[in-house]
Motif scaffolding. Sequence first.
Motif, PDB file in Angstrom:
ATOM      1  N   ASN A 131       0.809  -1.221   0.000  1.00 29.00           N
ATOM      2  CA  ASN A 131       0.000   0.000   0.000  1.00 29.00           C
ATOM      3  C   ASN A 131       0.843   1.272   0.000  1.00 29.00           C
ATOM      4  N   ARG A 132       1.289   1.670  -1.161  1.00 33.05           N
ATOM      5  CA  ARG A 132       2.076   2.892  -1.298  1.00 33.05           C
ATOM      6  C   ARG A 132       1.350   4.073  -0.629  1.00 33.05           C
ATOM      7  N   GLY A 133       2.035   4.761   0.255  1.00 33.68           N
ATOM      8  CA  GLY A 133       1.416   5.867   0.978  1.00 33.68           C
ATOM      9  C   GLY A 133       0.621   5.431   2.191  1.00 33.68           C
ATOM     10  N   GLY A 134       0.571   4.137   2.440  1.00 35.12           N
ATOM     11  CA  GLY A 134      -0.124   3.628   3.622  1.00 35.12           C
ATOM     12  C   GLY A 134       0.801   3.558   4.821  1.00 35.12           C
ATOM     13  N   GLN A 135       0.300   3.039   5.927  1.00 35.31           N
ATOM     14  CA  GLN A 135       1.069   3.048   7.162  1.00 35.31           C
ATOM     15  C   GLN A 135       2.365   2.254   7.071  1.00 35.31           C
ATOM     16  N   SER A 136       2.333   1.112   6.386  1.00 35.44           N
ATOM     17  CA  SER A 136       3.541   0.291   6.285  1.00 35.44           C
ATOM     18  C   SER A 136       4.636   1.016   5.512  1.00 35.44           C
ATOM     19  N   HIS A 137       4.275   1.579   4.363  1.00 34.47           N
ATOM     20  CA  HIS A 137       5.244   2.324   3.557  1.00 34.47           C
ATOM     21  C   HIS A 137       5.801   3.515   4.334  1.00 34.47           C
ATOM     22  N   LEU A 138       4.909   4.288   4.949  1.00 29.26           N
ATOM     23  CA  LEU A 138       5.356   5.477   5.672  1.00 29.26           C
ATOM     24  C   LEU A 138       6.216   5.121   6.880  1.00 29.26           C
ATOM     25  N   THR A 139       5.961   3.959   7.466  1.00 35.98           N
ATOM     26  CA  THR A 139       6.793   3.523   8.589  1.00 35.98           C
ATOM     27  C   THR A 139       8.233   3.313   8.143  1.00 35.98           C
ATOM     28  N   GLY A 140       8.408   2.704   6.971  1.00 35.49           N
ATOM     29  CA  GLY A 140       9.747   2.518   6.436  1.00 35.49           C
ATOM     30  C   GLY A 140      10.442   3.842   6.173  1.00 35.49           C
ATOM     31  N   GLU A 141       9.688   4.790   5.624  1.00 36.63           N
ATOM     32  CA  GLU A 141      10.261   6.107   5.351  1.00 36.63           C
ATOM     33  C   GLU A 141      10.613   6.837   6.649  1.00 36.63           C
ATOM     34  N   LEU A 142       9.755   6.703   7.647  1.00 36.09           N
ATOM     35  CA  LEU A 142      10.027   7.335   8.939  1.00 36.09           C
ATOM     36  C   LEU A 142      11.254   6.711   9.592  1.00 36.09           C
ATOM     37  N   PHE A 143      11.359   5.401   9.500  1.00 36.99           N
ATOM     38  CA  PHE A 143      12.514   4.698  10.075  1.00 36.99           C
ATOM     39  C   PHE A 143      13.811   5.194   9.437  1.00 36.99           C
ATOM     40  N   ALA A 144      13.813   5.324   8.117  1.00 38.83           N
ATOM     41  CA  ALA A 144      15.017   5.777   7.423  1.00 38.83           C
ATOM     42  C   ALA A 144      15.466   7.140   7.921  1.00 38.83           C
ATOM     43  N   ARG A 145      14.520   8.037   8.128  1.00 38.48           N
ATOM     44  CA  ARG A 145      14.862   9.398   8.546  1.00 38.48           C
ATOM     45  C   ARG A 145      15.300   9.450  10.004  1.00 38.48           C
TER      46      ARG A 145
END
Length: 327
Positions: free
Chosen positions: A165-179
């Motif tokens: 789910n691009r833009g969903g919670q799982s995707h955003l969690t990965g992006e948040l983790f990276a930052r």
Amino acid sequence: MHSRQTALRRTFVCAAVAVAVFAASPAAADDYPNRPVTFITPAAAGNSPDVATRFIADRLGALWKQQIVVMNRPGAGGLLAAQAASTVTPDGYTLYMTQASTFTVLPVTQAEKAGPLLKTFVPIALIAEQPIAVSVSPAIPVKTVAELIDYIKKQPQTVQFAASNRGGQSHLTGELFARKAGVKMTYIHGPSAATSVTDVTAGRIPMMFEGIAGVAGAMQGGAVRVIGVGSGKRLSNYPDIPTIGETVPGFESQGWIMLMAPAGTPDAIVQKVANDLRGIVEDPAVAKRFAAIGTYPHWLSPADSAAYIKKQEDQWWPLVREVGVKR
């Protein structure tokens, strides 16, 4: 004579106003609900938010001795359900069971439609949270979040992570983790959590971010290694799995389920539903049932639920803008 008629009319108007005020008082909720209630949800039938919603509906219906009908309106990132719930009469007989992404993503990606629309609801109660877990393939030499960060830093931008789910919670969690962890990764979209699990267990992708329920089977079979969860504290049924925040301070990422009502719903009804939900959500039997689907009860009052939404918006809106999610 004319003045007497005018005075009488004023008396009747005042009486009508008094009746209206009385009807909106707490006494108006005494016989609520006296007919079936509908929950509109953006969840697709059969997924964990839908299962949790139906379980709550069954328990609440039994308490009220009224049927609660769950109406699934998935699509457009949750916009269809919000639109359907916003057009009903605000009498408490049609309520809106929302999910995190509707408030954390839509107001950014579909600002003109979703922004004003979501302001037409009032929170009743937060019901539960669904933490996202970070899992790795046993093929890579990583057993902790700290080791994962070190592993990624040694090969920046070459490590891929899977998430549905691009833009969903799982995707955003990965992006948040990276930052927050100060690493660079490449996102690989998967159409479902099952696809992500398959890619990681097969060794095609080294890691993924998905809800704990979606990886539980693979974890128990040793096909993936869950090394951290995005909850604020360790999970009751997985106490040996650390939170990601234990290594990355301040990190937290969870989906959530909240019941809302159209603006204009009598406050007495909102408070009654919130209080009745509290008794259900805080029942240990419910916690046990929910944990099996990666869902963890967390009741909040209407006021605290509103503050919770604001905190979530403050956390996720800047990231959604930065990632450039489009829907």
